[in-house]
Design a protein around this motif. Structure first.
Motif, PDB file in Angstrom:
ATOM      1  N   LEU A  47      12.063 -34.582 -39.644  1.00 51.62           N
ATOM      2  CA  LEU A  47      11.036 -34.796 -38.625  1.00 51.62           C
ATOM      3  C   LEU A  47       9.925 -33.752 -38.690  1.00 51.62           C
ATOM      4  CD1 LEU A  47      13.199 -35.689 -35.488  1.00 51.62           C
ATOM      5  CD2 LEU A  47      11.817 -37.258 -36.882  1.00 51.62           C
ATOM      6  N   LEU A  48       8.737 -34.153 -38.262  1.00 55.05           N
ATOM      7  CA  LEU A  48       7.665 -33.204 -38.011  1.00 55.05           C
ATOM      8  C   LEU A  48       7.808 -32.659 -36.595  1.00 55.05           C
ATOM      9  CD1 LEU A  48       4.612 -35.172 -39.471  1.00 55.05           C
ATOM     10  CD2 LEU A  48       5.824 -33.274 -40.553  1.00 55.05           C
ATOM     11  N   VAL A  49       7.448 -31.402 -36.409  1.00 55.79           N
ATOM     12  CA  VAL A  49       7.455 -30.778 -35.088  1.00 55.79           C
ATOM     13  C   VAL A  49       6.004 -30.470 -34.731  1.00 55.79           C
ATOM     14  CG1 VAL A  49       8.248 -28.844 -33.699  1.00 55.79           C
ATOM     15  CG2 VAL A  49       9.758 -29.803 -35.477  1.00 55.79           C
ATOM     16  N   PHE A  50       5.515 -31.111 -33.669  1.00 56.63           N
ATOM     17  CA  PHE A  50       4.122 -30.973 -33.239  1.00 56.63           C
ATOM     18  C   PHE A  50       4.059 -29.950 -32.107  1.00 56.63           C
ATOM     19  CE2 PHE A  50       4.574 -35.151 -35.112  1.00 56.63           C
ATOM     20  CZ  PHE A  50       3.405 -35.330 -35.844  1.00 56.63           C
ATOM     21  N   VAL A  51       3.500 -28.794 -32.370  1.00 55.12           N
ATOM     22  CA  VAL A  51       3.488 -27.693 -31.401  1.00 55.12           C
ATOM     23  C   VAL A  51       2.094 -27.563 -30.791  1.00 55.12           C
ATOM     24  CG1 VAL A  51       3.830 -25.228 -31.041  1.00 55.12           C
ATOM     25  CG2 VAL A  51       5.333 -26.489 -32.615  1.00 55.12           C
ATOM     26  N   GLU A  52       2.012 -27.782 -29.482  1.00 61.01           N
ATOM     27  CA  GLU A  52       0.748 -27.650 -28.774  1.00 61.01           C
ATOM     28  C   GLU A  52       0.402 -26.188 -28.514  1.00 61.01           C
ATOM     29  OE1 GLU A  52       0.122 -30.216 -25.437  1.00 61.01           O
ATOM     30  OE2 GLU A  52       1.539 -31.718 -26.199  1.00 61.01           O
ATOM     31  N   GLY A  53      -0.849 -25.962 -28.157  1.00 61.25           N
ATOM     32  CA  GLY A  53      -1.288 -24.624 -27.782  1.00 61.25           C
ATOM     33  C   GLY A  53      -0.967 -24.329 -26.328  1.00 61.25           C
ATOM     34  N   GLY A  97       8.125 -37.748 -35.725  1.00 61.00           N
ATOM     35  CA  GLY A  97       8.188 -36.409 -35.179  1.00 61.00           C
ATOM     36  C   GLY A  97       8.261 -36.371 -33.674  1.00 61.00           C
ATOM     37  N   ILE A  98       8.385 -35.143 -33.167  1.00 61.45           N
ATOM     38  CA  ILE A  98       8.522 -34.892 -31.738  1.00 61.45           C
ATOM     39  C   ILE A  98       7.553 -33.798 -31.323  1.00 61.45           C
ATOM     40  CG2 ILE A  98      10.073 -34.001 -29.948  1.00 61.45           C
ATOM     41  CD1 ILE A  98      12.386 -35.338 -31.309  1.00 61.45           C
ATOM     42  N   ASP A  99       6.885 -34.034 -30.200  1.00 65.01           N
ATOM     43  CA  ASP A  99       6.018 -33.058 -29.527  1.00 65.01           C
ATOM     44  C   ASP A  99       6.884 -32.457 -28.412  1.00 65.01           C
ATOM     45  OD1 ASP A  99       4.084 -31.781 -27.979  1.00 65.01           O
ATOM     46  OD2 ASP A  99       2.635 -33.407 -28.112  1.00 65.01           O
ATOM     47  N   PRO A 100       7.410 -31.227 -28.584  1.00 70.43           N
ATOM     48  CA  PRO A 100       8.480 -30.745 -27.698  1.00 70.43           C
ATOM     49  C   PRO A 100       8.092 -30.538 -26.236  1.00 70.43           C
ATOM     50  CG  PRO A 100       8.414 -29.461 -29.725  1.00 70.43           C
ATOM     51  CD  PRO A 100       7.164 -30.286 -29.680  1.00 70.43           C
ATOM     52  N   HIS A 101       6.835 -30.210 -25.942  1.00 64.02           N
ATOM     53  CA  HIS A 101       6.432 -30.037 -24.541  1.00 64.02           C
ATOM     54  C   HIS A 101       4.931 -30.240 -24.422  1.00 64.02           C
ATOM     55  CE1 HIS A 101       6.400 -28.867 -20.393  1.00 64.02           C
ATOM     56  NE2 HIS A 101       5.617 -27.828 -20.623  1.00 64.02           N
ATOM     57  N   ASN A 102       4.543 -31.035 -23.436  1.00 66.89           N
ATOM     58  CA  ASN A 102       3.140 -31.380 -23.254  1.00 66.89           C
ATOM     59  C   ASN A 102       2.395 -30.343 -22.428  1.00 66.89           C
ATOM     60  OD1 ASN A 102       0.956 -33.525 -23.367  1.00 66.89           O
ATOM     61  ND2 ASN A 102       1.133 -33.238 -21.147  1.00 66.89           N
ATOM     62  N   GLU A 103       1.271 -29.904 -22.950  1.00 67.24           N
ATOM     63  CA  GLU A 103       0.301 -29.073 -22.250  1.00 67.24           C
ATOM     64  C   GLU A 103       0.884 -27.827 -21.567  1.00 67.24           C
ATOM     65  OE1 GLU A 103      -2.037 -31.698 -19.767  1.00 67.24           O
ATOM     66  OE2 GLU A 103      -3.161 -32.444 -21.486  1.00 67.24           O
ATOM     67  N   PRO A 104       1.471 -26.916 -22.336  1.00 68.10           N
ATOM     68  CA  PRO A 104       1.846 -25.621 -21.751  1.00 68.10           C
ATOM     69  C   PRO A 104       0.599 -24.953 -21.152  1.00 68.10           C
ATOM     70  CG  PRO A 104       2.747 -25.855 -23.972  1.00 68.10           C
ATOM     71  CD  PRO A 104       1.786 -26.989 -23.771  1.00 68.10           C
ATOM     72  N   ARG A 105       0.764 -24.350 -20.016  1.00 63.34           N
ATOM     73  CA  ARG A 105      -0.379 -23.721 -19.350  1.00 63.34           C
ATOM     74  C   ARG A 105       0.095 -22.460 -18.624  1.00 63.34           C
ATOM     75  NH1 ARG A 105       0.997 -28.140 -15.954  1.00 63.34           N
ATOM     76  NH2 ARG A 105       1.219 -27.616 -13.743  1.00 63.34           N
ATOM     77  N   ASP A 106      -0.863 -21.703 -18.088  1.00 62.02           N
ATOM     78  CA  ASP A 106      -0.522 -20.463 -17.385  1.00 62.02           C
ATOM     79  C   ASP A 106       0.590 -20.709 -16.374  1.00 62.02           C
ATOM     80  OD1 ASP A 106      -2.606 -19.417 -18.833  1.00 62.02           O
ATOM     81  OD2 ASP A 106      -4.027 -19.377 -17.165  1.00 62.02           O
ATOM     82  N   PRO A 107       1.645 -19.862 -16.410  1.00 69.01           N
ATOM     83  CA  PRO A 107       1.732 -18.542 -17.031  1.00 69.01           C
ATOM     84  C   PRO A 107       2.248 -18.522 -18.469  1.00 69.01           C
ATOM     85  CG  PRO A 107       3.666 -18.899 -15.689  1.00 69.01           C
ATOM     86  CD  PRO A 107       2.798 -20.128 -15.521  1.00 69.01           C
ATOM     87  N   ALA A 108       2.319 -19.674 -19.139  1.00 68.01           N
ATOM     88  CA  ALA A 108       2.754 -19.674 -20.532  1.00 68.01           C
ATOM     89  C   ALA A 108       1.817 -18.798 -21.366  1.00 68.01           C
ATOM     90  CB  ALA A 108       2.767 -21.099 -21.075  1.00 68.01           C
ATOM     91  N   CYS A 109       2.399 -18.071 -22.313  1.00 69.99           N
ATOM     92  CA  CYS A 109       1.614 -17.209 -23.196  1.00 69.99           C
ATOM     93  C   CYS A 109       1.957 -17.552 -24.644  1.00 69.99           C
ATOM     94  CB  CYS A 109       1.907 -15.733 -22.921  1.00 69.99           C
ATOM     95  SG  CYS A 109       3.642 -15.274 -23.219  1.00 69.99           S
ATOM     96  N   TRP A 110       1.191 -16.984 -25.551  1.00 66.98           N
ATOM     97  CA  TRP A 110       1.456 -17.191 -26.983  1.00 66.98           C
ATOM     98  C   TRP A 110       1.538 -15.825 -27.652  1.00 66.98           C
ATOM     99  CZ3 TRP A 110       1.288 -22.123 -29.625  1.00 66.98           C
ATOM    100  CH2 TRP A 110       1.520 -22.034 -31.005  1.00 66.98           C
ATOM    101  N   GLY A 111       2.748 -15.470 -28.076  1.00 70.69           N
ATOM    102  CA  GLY A 111       2.924 -14.219 -28.800  1.00 70.69           C
ATOM    103  C   GLY A 111       3.104 -12.999 -27.932  1.00 70.69           C
TER     104      GLY A 111
END
Length: 527
Positions: free
Chosen positions: A246-252, A206-220
């Motif tokens: 593949l598995l897709v690993f989505v971080e918070g 699998g692939i982890d598309p982006h490491n450690e999204p942080r502010d100003p990133a939002c969810w929803g």
């Protein structure tokens, strides 16, 4: 979190040490003593049919292999492809095959490989590889071709690989998944290129598309320029359009509805806004969690710490697993283990991860940060010589390594081996224990039990027992496992602290409730 500080230390140490090793640095690199330690014996290169074969998929909170058997990721991060040397660190000191075989021998089954988009630029070449008697087959290869070799040997060793898009370029991490220099279109093109490159090779799960999204990133929040949940859907579906296995690993993210957490560690938004992928059974949520050696957080100062931590973890990411929404992978967690707070944090976290595991497979998934010793705010499983294992740190993880999947050779490099029996006839194995209350706030308390080898021979294990005269109960324990029957508690050493030389001491700690109880007598039994 604060990975820029971590990398800065890597660069500073590398600039001093690499010339001593006889390998000229090409930008950032890490410490090494220049000793050419060749590959370990190639005992881990024949794969046996076992759980974990083939591509993996999800069902509820479980990850299943191609045969439908539950599997659990119990792995390690090996970084470097994301830095300006554009290759895994440590290859100035070790052969990559020996490195992977050692990872396998220690019982890890998966390697998370961070990279930056720079390695996908045409002709991108790695630096800081020692080709003098080791890594000779990597001479003249591009960074991607070296990655190919690492993937190939990992597959032969029975290891799985997760590719982690850690940075848009080698300079630094980014809060959002795109920058001016690396727009979203480039990000997605490169993710698809990697998915296509390893299509048909189930070593890369699998692939982890982006490491450690942080502010100003939002969810929803619905803003396509900031909403990481929507971007993860676009990226995940692009990857699956190329390789649907593949598995897709989505971080918070960092914060949600005003609640702040670790970078990439906040999955609170999943409850109302789950990620939607076009291919079912391919989504795994990922969180990161760290100790005080990385940064302070308010929960470390709570008087009930570490008894408060399971509730914190449940709130930020554990509920996703416990409510059977999807599997949860703790993609990064680590510490230098220098402070008592960090030791209690890691022990509590391991207990939390272990508590959800049933039959060794149905539980949280994890990859520890890091294999590398040159991570400035955590250190690694390897010590600075890139060969010796930090057996204390590795020992904390012993109870959550996945049994039955890609099991390693217990006699592999860095393992201490069987310490043997208690000694010759006539020698005595004895221990004593002292119970101390470290804090009491009425509703609960924290206490420590110091165990000392008072005999004349080394101990291989120990247990302590005490009986309260009130209604106290253990709520959490670190550096030991326990059972409680009525008012009587029996605690048995953890994997990393059972062996004690004559005169040596160790300790366990626990949280309990209610507070206000008297200090009981403790009996210690040596074995």
């Amino acid at each position: 979190m604060f990975r820029s500080l971590r990398r800065a230390l890597c660069v500073a140490v590398a600039a001093f040490l690499l010339p001593l090793a006889g390998v000229q640095p090409a930008g950032a690199a890490g410490p090494g003593d220049g000793t050419a330690t060749g590959a370990t014996a190639d005992t881990a290169t024949t794969r046996a049919a076992a759980a974990g074969e083939g591509y993996w998929h999800t069902s509820g909170r479980k990850i299943l292999d191609a045969a439908g058997q539950p599997v659990r990721i119990a792995g390690i991060n090996w970084f470097g492809f994301e830095t300006d040397v554009r290759v895994a660190h440590g290859l100035w000191a070790r052969d990559y095959k020996g490195m992977l075989d050692q990872i396998k021998s220690l019982g890890y089954n998966t390697v998370r490989v961070p990279y930056s988009d720079d390695i996908l630029k045409p002709g991108a070449l790695p630096g800081s590889i020692n080709h003098d008697g080791i890594n000779t087959d990597l001479r003249g290869l591009t960074s991607l071709q070296v990655l190919d070799r690492i993937v190939a040997h990992a597959g032969r060793a029975g290891l799985k690989i997760v590719l982690d898009r850690h940075r848009p370029d080698a300079a630094a991490q980014s809060a959002l998944w795109y920058t001016d220099a690396v727009p979203e279109s480039t990000w997605i093109t490169n993710l698809k290129a990697l998915a296509a490159r390893y299509k048909g090779d189930s070593t890369v799960i699998g692939i982890d598309p982006h490491n450690e999204p942080r502010d100003p990133a939002c969810w929803g929040c619905g803003d396509t320029a900031r909403d990481w949940r929507l971007a993860a859907e676009r990226a995940g579906n692009a990857v699956l359009s190329v390789n649907p296995e593949l598995l897709v690993f989505v971080e918070g993210v960092q914060s949600h509805n005003g609640v702040n957490g670790w970078w990439g560690g906040n999955l609170m938004g999943v409850a109302e806004h789950p990620v939607r992928l076009d291919v079912p059974g391919r989504l795994v949520y990922s969180a990161h969690d760290y100790a005080t050696s990385v940064a302070q957080q308010p929960w470390f100062n709570d008087p009930s710490f570490p008894a408060n931590m399971p509730g914190i973890w449940d709130k930020y990411w554990g509920y996703v697993f416990k409510q059977n929404i999807a599997p949860v992978w703790l993609g990064e967690f680590g510490t230098t283990l220098q402070s008592g707070v960090d030791q209690r944090w890691l022990s509590a976290l391991v207990s939390y991860l272990r508590s959800t595991s049933q039959h060794g497979a149905d539980g949280f998934h994890w990859t520890f940060w890091s294999w590398n010793p040159n991570s400035g705010d955590t250190g690694g499983i390897l010590k600075d010589d890139w060969t010796t294992v930090d057996t204390v740190k590795d020992g904390y993880l012993a109870d959550i390594k996945a049994p039955g999947f890609a099991a390693g050779d217990p006699g592999g490099p860095g393992n201490p081996g069987d310490p043997g029996g208690p000694g010759d006839p006539g020698d005595t194995a004895e221990c004593a224990a002292a119970y101390t209350v470290s804090s009491d706030w009425g509703g609960g308390f924290n206490a420590d039990v110091k165990v000392t080898n008072t005999g004349t021979v080394p101990l291989t294990s120990w247990k302590v027992t005490w009986t309260w005269n009130g209604a106290q109960r253990v709520t959490s324990m670190w550096n030991a496992s326990y059972t409680q029957s009525g008012a009587t508690v029996t605690a048995v050493n953890a994997g990393h602290n059972g062996a004690l030389a004559a005169g040596a001491s160790t300790s366990l700690g626990f949280g309990g409730a209610p507070g206000g109880g008297s200090v009981p007598s403790v009996m210690c039994t040596a074995t």
